[in-house]
Write an enzyme that holds these catalytic residues in place. Structure first.
Site, PDB file in Angstrom:
ATOM      1  CE  LYS A 267     -21.699 -13.803   9.037  1.00 62.09           C
ATOM      2  NZ  LYS A 267     -21.731 -12.746  10.062  1.00 62.09           N
TER       3      LYS A 267
ATOM      4  N   GLY B 100      -9.356  -8.403   1.118  1.00 64.12           N
ATOM      5  CA  GLY B 100      -8.175  -8.506   1.969  1.00 64.12           C
ATOM      6  C   GLY B 100      -7.563  -9.902   1.977  1.00 64.12           C
TER       7      GLY B 100
ATOM      8  NE  ARG C 101      -4.519  -1.161   1.652  1.00 64.63           N
ATOM      9  CZ  ARG C 101      -5.507  -1.419   2.502  1.00 64.63           C
ATOM     10  NH1 ARG C 101      -5.320  -1.298   3.805  1.00 64.63           N
ATOM     11  NH2 ARG C 101      -6.688  -1.793   2.056  1.00 64.63           N
TER      12      ARG C 101
HETATM   13  P1  ADP Z   1     -11.895 -11.491   1.450  1.00 65.01           P
HETATM   14  O1  ADP Z   1     -11.240 -10.898   2.669  1.00 65.01           O
HETATM   15  O2  ADP Z   1     -10.895 -11.760   0.356  1.00 65.01           O
HETATM   16  O3  ADP Z   1     -13.107 -10.736   0.975  1.00 65.01           O
HETATM   17  P2  ADP Z   1     -13.448 -13.320   3.039  1.00 65.01           P
HETATM   18  O4  ADP Z   1     -13.099 -12.557   4.271  1.00 65.01           O
HETATM   19  O5  ADP Z   1     -14.820 -13.218   2.519  1.00 65.01           O
HETATM   20  O6  ADP Z   1     -12.416 -12.959   1.872  1.00 65.01           O
HETATM   21  O7  ADP Z   1     -13.195 -14.880   3.284  1.00 65.01           O
HETATM   22  C1  ADP Z   1     -11.996 -15.360   3.841  1.00 65.01           C
HETATM   23  C2  ADP Z   1     -12.234 -16.321   4.967  1.00 65.01           C
HETATM   24  O8  ADP Z   1     -13.107 -17.382   4.573  1.00 65.01           O
HETATM   25  C3  ADP Z   1     -10.937 -16.966   5.392  1.00 65.01           C
HETATM   26  O9  ADP Z   1     -10.682 -16.655   6.737  1.00 65.01           O
HETATM   27  C4  ADP Z   1     -11.191 -18.469   5.206  1.00 65.01           C
HETATM   28  O10 ADP Z   1     -10.622 -19.275   6.212  1.00 65.01           O
HETATM   29  C5  ADP Z   1     -12.688 -18.550   5.260  1.00 65.01           C
HETATM   30  N1  ADP Z   1     -13.199 -19.774   4.615  1.00 65.01           N
HETATM   31  C6  ADP Z   1     -13.276 -20.043   3.309  1.00 65.01           C
HETATM   32  N2  ADP Z   1     -13.765 -21.284   3.114  1.00 65.01           N
HETATM   33  C7  ADP Z   1     -14.016 -21.812   4.326  1.00 65.01           C
HETATM   34  C8  ADP Z   1     -14.530 -23.059   4.790  1.00 65.01           C
HETATM   35  N3  ADP Z   1     -14.917 -24.023   3.934  1.00 65.01           N
HETATM   36  N4  ADP Z   1     -14.674 -23.224   6.119  1.00 65.01           N
HETATM   37  C9  ADP Z   1     -14.306 -22.250   6.982  1.00 65.01           C
HETATM   38  N5  ADP Z   1     -13.796 -21.067   6.617  1.00 65.01           N
HETATM   39  C10 ADP Z   1     -13.655 -20.842   5.306  1.00 65.01           C
HETATM   40  C1  3PG Z   2      -8.890  -1.579   4.819  1.00 69.14           C
HETATM   41  O1  3PG Z   2      -7.805  -2.073   5.160  1.00 69.14           O
HETATM   42  O2  3PG Z   2      -9.806  -2.257   4.329  1.00 69.14           O
HETATM   43  C2  3PG Z   2      -9.029  -0.085   4.915  1.00 69.14           C
HETATM   44  O3  3PG Z   2      -7.843   0.531   5.286  1.00 69.14           O
HETATM   45  C3  3PG Z   2     -10.181   0.291   5.819  1.00 69.14           C
HETATM   46  O4  3PG Z   2      -9.938  -0.114   7.132  1.00 69.14           O
HETATM   47  P1  3PG Z   2     -11.163  -0.305   8.143  1.00 69.14           P
HETATM   48  O5  3PG Z   2     -11.926  -1.506   7.667  1.00 69.14           O
HETATM   49  O6  3PG Z   2     -10.517  -0.466   9.487  1.00 69.14           O
HETATM   50  O7  3PG Z   2     -12.018   0.957   8.057  1.00 69.14           O
END
Ligand code: ADP
Ligand code: 3PG
Ligand code: MG
Length: 391
Positions: free
Chosen positions: A197, A346, A37
């Site tokens: 989710k 992320g 970043r």
């Molecule tokens: P991003 O941050 O890229 O948008 P998400 O936060 O939506 O992605 O999803 C990431 C999370 O989903 C990870 O922590 C991963 O462990 C979890 N995950 C994916 N598939 C499974 C599964 N089958 N069971 C439990 N957790 C899962």
């Molecule tokens: C991020 O890392 O997604 C941005 O910097 C925003 O951070 P925040 O979800 O803590 O507002």
């Protein structure tokens, strides 16, 4: 179209307040683990420096509650001074007399990095008195903090309502890349959506039913869809409250003539005996943690024929090596297709870096929540408040 820093004339000697997103990953002690970043922000800072502006940088880091030395931006000032030709200094505050004094003596072309703006509770409250104090120190506001543009905070949304403003190069690049996906994707356009989710991905799925030709679903959220289709998913994570919406997404895709594919096999754990199996049939105490080899093959056929691919959401619980193969295989397949490939989110961007594949993607968004929200809504609050370009 939004006004960009290229539209700003006579920057020489002007105080430019530059909001960036230096919310970089750190370890528990505050050590910076990845500078992506920061690196992505350098073109904007270099340009402002070449124009002889006096550059005052604002950013947040993490979600501190009050002052926390582990969330200080001071280490970032050291990294910045190594990466830039101009002088970079640091100030322990964002507002007040000391900041004003430091700005008064800031030479043209140099950078003053202010402390983590989230140390002030007024930031996230979008307190306009705080925003006015920030704005009072500068002539112009430049917002280049795409990653936080979905938040209405004092240092982005608030300040933009007070000062003449523009977006920086990174914000411009993000907007163009995401508009390209929304407005003019190459066909066939395949969206790969995973993660845990369903509720956090409903809007993006609805958007892709409209915009994409094919949607490939993986991750834990697939089990809510499989359950909505009446399948036994054993003890896998199912968001029961999301079953009706999963059903309506499947119906909407069918009505629109769009293809939604779901996993046909799984890497699953027997909860009681703790034995791992690869299986097409889920039942009893099996918990699905990754997509299986048949699913990878099925998804590969779609990805190999794609003109454009957007990927968000890991295919399994990739943090555990036993459940990483699905995500790694899909990442490698996407990275090696001829399609135009973008990735956002992320966790998803972290996996691309983990597998050493970032150079093989055409576009990697610096946003997490902001990227998804932009694709869902076609805009973000902190971008909306920026002045339009005069054409
Ligand atoms: P991003 O941050 O890229 O948008 P998400 O936060 O939506 O992605 O999803 C990431 C999370 O989903 C990870 O922590 C991963 O462990 C979890 N995950 C994916 N598939 C499974 C599964 N089958 N069971 C439990 N957790 C899962
Ligand atoms: C991020 O890392 O997604 C941005 O910097 C925003 O951070 P925040 O979800 O803590 O507002
Ligand atoms: Mg995530």
């Amino acid at each position: 179209m939004k006004r960009t820093i290229k539209d700003l004339v006579n920057l020489k000697g002007k105080v430019v307040l530059l909001r960036v997103d230096f919310n970089v990953p750190t370890d528990d002690g505050g050590k910076i683990l990845d500078t992506t970043r920061i690196d992505n922000e350098l073109p904007t800072i270099k340009y402002l420096s070449e124009q002889k502006a006096r550059i005052v940088i604002l950013s947040h880091l993490g979600r501190p509650e009050g002052y926390d030395v582990r969330k200080s931006l001071w280490p970032i000032s050291i990294i910045l001074s190594r990466k830039l030709d101009c002088n970079v200094s640091f100030c322990n505050y964002c507002i007040g007399e000391e900041v004003k004094e430091r700005i008064k003596t800031l030479p043209e072309g140099d950078v003053l990095l202010l402390e983590n703006v989230r140390f002030y509770k007024e930031e996230e409250q979008c307190d306009m008195k705080f925003a006015r104090e920030l704005a009072s120190m500068a002539d112009i506001f430049v917002d280049d903090a795409f990653g936080v543009a979905h938040r209405k905070h004092a240092s982005n949304f608030g300040v933009a309502r007070i000062l003449p403003n523009a977006i920086g190069f990174l914000m411009e690049k993000e907007i163009n890349a995401l508009n390209q996906i929304l407005e003019n994707p190459r066909r066939p356009f395949v969206a790969v959506i995973g993660g845990a989710k369903v509720s956090t991905k409903i809007k993006i799925l609805e958007k892709f039913i409209e915009k994409a030709d094919t949607i490939l679903i993986g991750g834990a959220m697939a089990y809510t869809f499989l359950r909505a289709m009446g399948q036994d998913v054993g003890q896998s994570i199912v968001n029961s409250e999301s079953i009706p919406v999963a059903q309506s997404i499947l119906d909407a895709a069918r009505d629109a003539g769009k293809k939604i594919l779901l996993p046909i096999d799984h890497v699953a754990l027997h909860a009681k005996s703790k034995t791992l199996v690869t299986t097409s049939k889920m039942y009893g105490d099996l918990i699905g943690f990754d997509i299986g080899p048949k699913t990878i093959e099925l998804y590969k056929q779609e990805l190999d024929g794609a003109g454009e691919i957007f990927w968000n959401g890991p295919m399994g619980m990739y943090e555990n090596k036993a459940y990483r193969n699905g995500t790694q295989s899909i990442a490698e397949i996407i990275a090696h297709t001829k399609a135009y490939t973008s990735v956002g989110g992320g966790d998803t961007v972290a996996t691309v870096n983990l597998f050493g594949l970032s150079h093989r993607f055409d576009y990697i968004s610096t946003g997490g929540g902001a990227t998804l929200k932009y694709l869902e809504e076609g805009s973000l609050p902190a971008i909306d408040v920026i002045q339009e370009k005069i054409l």
